[in-house]
Design an enzyme around this catalytic site. Sequence first.
Site, PDB file in Angstrom:
ATOM      1  N   GLU B  52       0.782  -1.276   0.133  1.00  0.00           N
ATOM      2  CA  GLU B  52       0.082  -0.190  -0.069  1.00  0.00           C
ATOM      3  C   GLU B  52       1.028   1.175   0.020  1.00  0.00           C
ATOM      4  O   GLU B  52       1.756   1.574   1.080  1.00  0.00           O
ATOM      5  CB  GLU B  52      -0.575  -0.143   1.259  1.00  0.00           C
ATOM      6  CG  GLU B  52      -1.979   0.693   1.280  1.00  0.00           C
ATOM      7  CD  GLU B  52      -2.887   0.653   2.657  1.00  0.00           C
ATOM      8  OE1 GLU B  52      -2.947  -0.290   3.007  1.00  0.00           O
ATOM      9  OE2 GLU B  52      -3.207   1.888   3.430  1.00  0.00           O
ATOM     10  N   ASP B  63      -4.885  10.122   9.854  1.00  0.00           N
ATOM     11  CA  ASP B  63      -3.573   9.458  10.322  1.00  0.00           C
ATOM     12  C   ASP B  63      -3.139  10.071  11.515  1.00  0.00           C
ATOM     13  O   ASP B  63      -3.067  11.320  11.791  1.00  0.00           O
ATOM     14  CB  ASP B  63      -2.572   9.668   9.037  1.00  0.00           C
ATOM     15  CG  ASP B  63      -2.890   8.629   8.009  1.00  0.00           C
ATOM     16  OD1 ASP B  63      -2.875   7.345   8.388  1.00  0.00           O
ATOM     17  OD2 ASP B  63      -3.061   9.189   7.078  1.00  0.00           O
TER      18      ASP B  63
END
Lengths: 262, 268
Positions: B52, B63
């Site tokens: 990824e 995040d």
Amino acid sequence: MQTTLEPQTSFEVSDKGFYGHFGGAFIPEMLYPNVEELRQNYLNIIADPAFQAEFWQLLDDYVGRPTPLFLAKRLSEKVGGTVYLKREDLCHTGAHKINNTIGQILVAQRLGKKRIVAETGAGQHGVATATVCALMGLECIVYMGSIDMERQKPNVDRMRMLGATVVPATSGSQTLKDATNEAMRHWINNPVDTHYIIGSVVGPHPYPDMVARFQSVISEEVKKQLFAKTGNENPDYVVACVGGAAMPPELFTITSMNHRYV
Amino acid sequence: MTQEVTQNRITDLFTHKSERLLNVYFTAGFPNLTDTVPILSGLQAAGVDIVEIGMPYSDPVADGETIQQSNDKALDNGMSLKTLFAQLADCRKGTDGDPVTVPILLMGYINPVLQFGVENFCQKCQEVGVDGVILPDLPLDLFLDEYAPIFNEYGILNVNLITPQTSEERIRFIDKESDGFIYMVSSASITGSVKGVSDTMQAYFERIEAMNLRNPRLIGFGINNHDTFDKASQHANGAIVGSAFIRHLTEKGTSAESIRAFVQTIRA
């Protein structure tokens, strides 16, 4: 900035949360349940007579509305026209921000939320949020860019005096944008018991529409006051500053003076 | 469309492997701009099942600090979608070492993709051999209304997330509208912010396992060592490691040996 009173329609939000090309709800799936809960409930909550009664009473007795519409004679002479000032600076806490935070904390209570998170730039929205949290006895966490915290220390002190936890946003540019990111992250980490009181026009639908509804009190008052003073409820021009903050929704509602929202 | 999807490396992968799949995330252009393809090759050599690649963005709201900082660094290094596609252009051809055959996902946020142009983006993904994307802030409804036909035309999978707060009804809807796999966010959190698999997480893993979804599931967020990988793999088809790998790259370097060592400790 000037905006004329030409007919507009794009300030009306679509059922999917768009204003023409713009708008929507671009949020991570983690926040979908929160935002969806808000979206499904905010109109009913706002329309509830008990909500209306509490909201308007707080605006009158706590915020100090209506704020004056003042004819600025010398400014009028200088610019060559008739200039009225809508004195939102005379609201409790010193800015119009509190109209929105009063509305949102009442929504948050009705959604059963126990904690409030907010972002702030210069600190006015943070102060307005900390104030309504103190009023209602809810825990308050405000994210503020660490650079903004230095620049606007009196507002930081004021939020802390009101019992809020002010957390510096140290990521990215360490200003409003990053404070908003940190507040979003906080909400992701605390999805069930926390409501995010967004003060800037950056949030997902239904925030912009909700904020505009709570701020439409300004344009409602302007209409009445202007009519009483001049016999005409619509100004030729509306002048306002546009920063990172919540001024645009008010402008939009002012330009849509035919609509009564809240 | 159907034919394109059956040729997709991710859907292919799940037809012959369904247990203990390891998907490793890293940020394109981090720690140095030209590290993207060497790290990709290193992960393939170390035997990971899916790679990824993060498309760095200034406001990665899902995040945590580790991935935020890697995004900032990559942007400072000059990484952009254009540069990323240029870097990946030849990786499948193997003109620069072994051809990359591992399935590739791009992970990031919708803003840069909209700026790049969705069709342009999908076309580039197909050209360089990207198999799917993870865009956490692309609402599924909007994807279905506006973009699904474009993604299908270029054979690009859109991987959707579910979380412990996602309702059963919505999970069923997401399962129905997904191809490839479902990304199970392990807890109410941003990336890199939890340690260990709690009882609550375990219960959530079991609840989703019992739903018998049509799509395979990979669990991500908080998977950072052998123990968490193992526990996640007991209830799903595998797991996704991100922040822990970014930290490893920072501390132990980006060499093939370093990457191999990291993957071995996860798989043990």
